[in-house]
Design an enzyme around this catalytic site. Sequence first.
Site, PDB file in Angstrom:
ATOM      1  N   CYS A  73       0.861  -1.179   0.000  1.00  0.00           N
ATOM      2  CA  CYS A  73       0.000   0.000   0.000  1.00  0.00           C
ATOM      3  C   CYS A  73       0.901   1.234   0.000  1.00  0.00           C
ATOM      4  O   CYS A  73       1.697   1.418   0.938  1.00  0.00           O
ATOM      5  CB  CYS A  73      -0.868  -0.040   1.261  1.00  0.00           C
ATOM      6  SG  CYS A  73      -1.923   1.409   1.465  1.00  0.00           S
ATOM      7  N   CYS A 183      -0.841   3.695  -6.590  1.00  0.00           N
ATOM      8  CA  CYS A 183      -1.720   3.047  -5.608  1.00  0.00           C
ATOM      9  C   CYS A 183      -1.869   1.605  -6.074  1.00  0.00           C
ATOM     10  O   CYS A 183      -2.070   1.358  -7.271  1.00  0.00           O
ATOM     11  CB  CYS A 183      -3.079   3.754  -5.590  1.00  0.00           C
ATOM     12  SG  CYS A 183      -4.354   2.886  -4.665  1.00  0.00           S
TER      13      CYS A 183
HETATM   14  N1  DGL Z   1      -3.798   0.367  -2.134  1.00  0.00           N
HETATM   15  C1  DGL Z   1      -3.652   1.588  -1.404  1.00  0.00           C
HETATM   16  C2  DGL Z   1      -2.424   2.349  -1.903  1.00  0.00           C
HETATM   17  O1  DGL Z   1      -1.578   1.766  -2.546  1.00  0.00           O
HETATM   18  C3  DGL Z   1      -4.969   2.293  -1.487  1.00  0.00           C
HETATM   19  C4  DGL Z   1      -5.034   3.448  -0.642  1.00  0.00           C
HETATM   20  C5  DGL Z   1      -6.344   3.740  -0.009  1.00  0.00           C
HETATM   21  O2  DGL Z   1      -6.877   2.894   0.671  1.00  0.00           O
HETATM   22  O3  DGL Z   1      -6.771   4.881  -0.166  1.00  0.00           O
HETATM   23  O4  DGL Z   1      -2.242   3.519  -1.659  1.00  0.00           O
END
Ligand code: DGL
Length: 262
Positions: A73, A183
């Site tokens: 993440c 993301c």
């Molecule tokens: N997968 C997360 C990232 O890479 C998502 C972020 C979120 O939950 O806003 O930032």
Amino acid sequence: MDKRPIGIFDSGIGGTSIWGKIQELLPFEDCIYLADSKNAPYGEKSEEIILDLSIKNTEYLLSLGCKIIVIACNTATTNAIDYLREKYKVPFIGIEPAIKPAAINSQSKIVGVLATKGTLSSSLFHSTTKNHAEGITILEQRGTGLVEIIEKGKLQSDELYRLLEAYIKPMLEKGMDYLVLGCTHYPYLIPILKKILPADIKIIDSGQAVARQTKTVLKKFDLLTTSTELGTYQFYSNGDEKVLFNILQSNKLNLTVSFKDF
Ligand code: DGL
């Protein structure tokens, strides 16, 4: 020499795009994946809350005996990895938007970055941009609303297409030739992005780099398994586990998906 699993967490189902690269590169390693979908999106939360959630996920993975933690993440990495590395003994692998390769290869010297508010406003993102993108115009675009739609499993919806088009078109008009997906949910948008973007615009994400770095660090600390049997994969979601299952379904690997209120 170490059969303990690799622990991976994300704010939801997006980090499965990173797990996919890890299992391709390290097929004999077991993995435990946490989708903290109950708390998604992290990107709109304060730094303190993102840190608390990252601690909670880390401690749960450690209680399950993980030998390394992959923060799949960008938002959690950019806001929490320094603290986590200091507090816990296991190695941590993080993920950041792939600004550096995009900056090196861009011909137009204009690079678009699609990421969450939490990532774009973090100090780690700013220092990476400053250090690796000198002379490059970085167009930052918040992907507001995208994670929420992906978390509902609506990967083909018109709503998603329209939102993405609205985010991408202005960057195209300004001359971007590289689009960085900052993301881990966004690799699931590539089929739609390919319809919106002209063929010569490159899309880049950090999945493979994270998998390579995971292998390097496991090797360095003598943590690689010596097993020659394909790994097993446990996925836990504290949201709708069916959505998590569906995103993995095309996979014939040895995996289980269950609900857990961690
Ligand atoms: N997968 C997360 C990232 O890479 C998502 C972020 C979120 O939950 O806003 O930032």
